[in-house]
Design an enzyme around this catalytic site. Structure first.
Site, PDB file in Angstrom:
ATOM      1  N   LYS A 175       0.847  -1.195   0.000  1.00 49.04           N
ATOM      2  CA  LYS A 175       0.000   0.000   0.000  1.00 49.04           C
ATOM      3  C   LYS A 175       0.883   1.247   0.000  1.00 49.04           C
ATOM      4  O   LYS A 175       1.992   1.194   0.521  1.00 49.04           O
ATOM      5  CB  LYS A 175      -0.910   0.011   1.237  1.00 49.04           C
ATOM      6  CG  LYS A 175      -1.740  -1.235   1.442  1.00 49.04           C
ATOM      7  CD  LYS A 175      -2.857  -1.362   0.434  1.00 49.04           C
ATOM      8  CE  LYS A 175      -3.717  -2.595   0.718  1.00 49.04           C
ATOM      9  NZ  LYS A 175      -4.858  -2.701  -0.204  1.00 49.04           N
ATOM     10  N   HIS A 294      -6.575 -13.378  -7.557  1.00 49.27           N
ATOM     11  CA  HIS A 294      -7.397 -12.372  -6.884  1.00 49.27           C
ATOM     12  C   HIS A 294      -8.800 -12.422  -7.472  1.00 49.27           C
ATOM     13  O   HIS A 294      -8.972 -12.703  -8.652  1.00 49.27           O
ATOM     14  CB  HIS A 294      -6.799 -10.974  -7.059  1.00 49.27           C
ATOM     15  CG  HIS A 294      -7.352  -9.975  -6.085  1.00 49.27           C
ATOM     16  ND1 HIS A 294      -8.613  -9.426  -6.225  1.00 49.27           N
ATOM     17  CD2 HIS A 294      -6.835  -9.438  -4.953  1.00 49.27           C
ATOM     18  CE1 HIS A 294      -8.840  -8.594  -5.219  1.00 49.27           C
ATOM     19  NE2 HIS A 294      -7.779  -8.586  -4.431  1.00 49.27           N
TER      20      HIS A 294
END
Length: 475
Positions: A175, A294
């Site tokens: 992140k 994902h």
């Protein structure tokens, strides 16, 4: 009337519209071992009888259309039609019901999830006669399962490649997910892996944007991975996202990752598509790459209770198409996931044989024969205080993935990774000693924090963070 029409009418053809249930509702049918079975949650229009609505689903997802056609007489109709063979009421529901439909195996191309879904979840979901329709579960027969390669490697092969046993694996999504340069991104990867994590990860929407092209990211992440490996003497991995605008570009990125010598790549299987995913899974098996999956876009499809496709079906489809990991929700984090339902599809991902269990949302007994298992990935809004619950819920064959729960700790990325590794090791040791993680989890973490300042700092930051919302999708 023409002579041809008179002749055809004489052998049974009659133009017009007739009720679906006259042909496709067959309550006496005993499903064949080779049939694909589907459980649909059907919400008909007001006044619509369940038998007709269930038959309409069977018809429109197999051989039927809105009116009889001449060419019906040119096929072996009873062999190829879908059959609505059983209807169940939904407990507590006013209108919806469960319609069970059997499809002959010959309706489907071997080894093609795309073809299977084009039939079963195709145009029927826009059918006006239905207010809503949801595919709750599928039974994939062994005869069809054996036409798929499935996961590139599976759980045991992955453990052997990584030389990691007896505990869940730890990961971290880098992140902020967008905006970092490739070099700074690689720095964060190094710090997390050096701190004790097994994996770091590209986020689902990190592909090849102007601020960070894919080739630069792959290079800096590979450098970080090998540096962390040499310093920790542990095998490390980074999920480099190979998802791209074309299948050719996706494979090119996977080839480059393989040439760099990294152990794993990643794909967004719903946005990328099942055909692309299966192609990548085949490449990964042929070249020794693990494949992380994902599920970006899944909640658009699976979150509404009465319409769409339940994630257990998407999980089964992924096991057929191929992937070594897939995100599965956390039960305790920020993302949707009721405990019993989540554990139901986690078993469908990992186990060789899963019995029917309606209490966990499993409508059919599912044999997987020799298809390898898939490791579930718990990710989304989790931190060190969740570690006991995650270890107890998911067990050893899982990846516990902390993004903000690693990078958001006050001392930085590497200490955040240390905190998670210490918390995990403490929970595994306590479990192996016979302690009850569900009841003693907080005390186990507090005891470990006494000798780990990194864990103590993380505990202080996250001590009051909870995501207390009721799940939308319940049984």
């Amino acid at each position: 009337m023409s002579p041809q029409t008179e002749t055809k009418a004489g052998v049974g053809f009659k133009a017009g519209v007739k009720e679906y249930k006259l042909t496709y509702y067959t309550p006496d049918y005993e499903p064949h071992d080779h049939d694909i079975l589907a459980a649909f949650r059907v919400t008909p229009q007001p006044g619509g009888p369940p038998e007709e609505a269930g038959a309409a689903v069977a018809a429109e997802s197999s051989t039927g259309t809105w009116t009889p056609v001449w060419t019906d007489g040119l096929t072996w109709f009873d062999r190829y039609k879908g059959r609505s063979y059983h209807i169940d009421a939904v407990p507590g529901g006013e209108n919806p019901f469960i319609a069970y439909v059997a499809y002959p195996l010959d309706l489907f191309e071997e080894g093609s999830v795309a073809n299977m879904f084009s039939s079963i979840v195709g145009n029927v979901f826009g059918f006006k006669a239905l207010r809503a329709l949801r595919l709750e579960d599928l039974r994939i027969p062994p005869a069809y399962t054996k036409t798929f390669q499935g996961p590139p490697h599976g759980i045991q092969v992955e453990r052997d490649k990584l030389n990691k046993y007896g505990r869940p694996l730890l990961g971290c999504t880098i992140k902020p997910k967008l905006g970092l340069s490739a070099k700074n991104y690689g720095r964060a990867v190094y710090e997390c892996l050096r701190g004790g994590l097994d994996f770091t990860k590209d986020d689902e929407n990190v592909n090849s944007q102007p601020f960070m092209r894919w080739r630069d990211r792959f290079l800096f992440c590979a450098e970080a991975l090998f540096k962390a490996q040499s310093e920790t003497v542990e095998i490390k991995g980074h999920y480099s996202n190979a998802t791209a605008g074309t299948c050719e570009e996706m494979i090119k990125r996977a080839v480059f990752a393989d040439e760099l010598g990294v152990p794993i790549v990643m794909h967004d299987y719903l946005t990328g598509g099942f055909t692309a995913n299966t192609s990548l899974a085949h490449y990964c098996r042929d070249n020794g790459l693990l494949l992380h999956i994902h599920r970006a876009m899944h909640a658009v499809i699976d979150r509404q209770k009465n319409h769409g496709i339940h994630f257990r079906v998407l999980a089964k489809a992924l096991r057929l198409s191929g992937g070594d990991h897939i995100h599965s929700g956390t039960v305790v984090g920020k993302l949707e996931g009721e405990r019993d339902i989540t554990l139901g599809f986690v078993d469908l991902l990992r186990d060789d044989f899963v019995e029917k269990d309606r209490s966990r949302g499993i409508y059919f007994t599912q044999p997987w024969v020799s298809l390898p298992g898939v490791i579930p990935v718990a990710s989304g809004g989790i931190h060190v205080w969740h570690m006991p619950a995650l270890t107890e819920i998911f067990g050893d064959d899982s990846v516990l993935q902390f993004g903000g729960g690693t990078l958001g700790t006050p001392w930085g990325n590497a200490p955040g990774a240390v905190a998670n590794r210490v918390a995990l090791e403490a929970c595994v040791q306590a479990r192996n000693e016979g302690r009850d993680l569900a009841r003693e989890g907080n005390e186990i973490i507090r005891q470990a924090a006494k000798w780990s300042p990194e864990l103590a700092a993380a505990c202080e930051v996250w001590k009051e963070i909870e995501f207390e919302y009721e799940a939308v999708d319940t049984l």
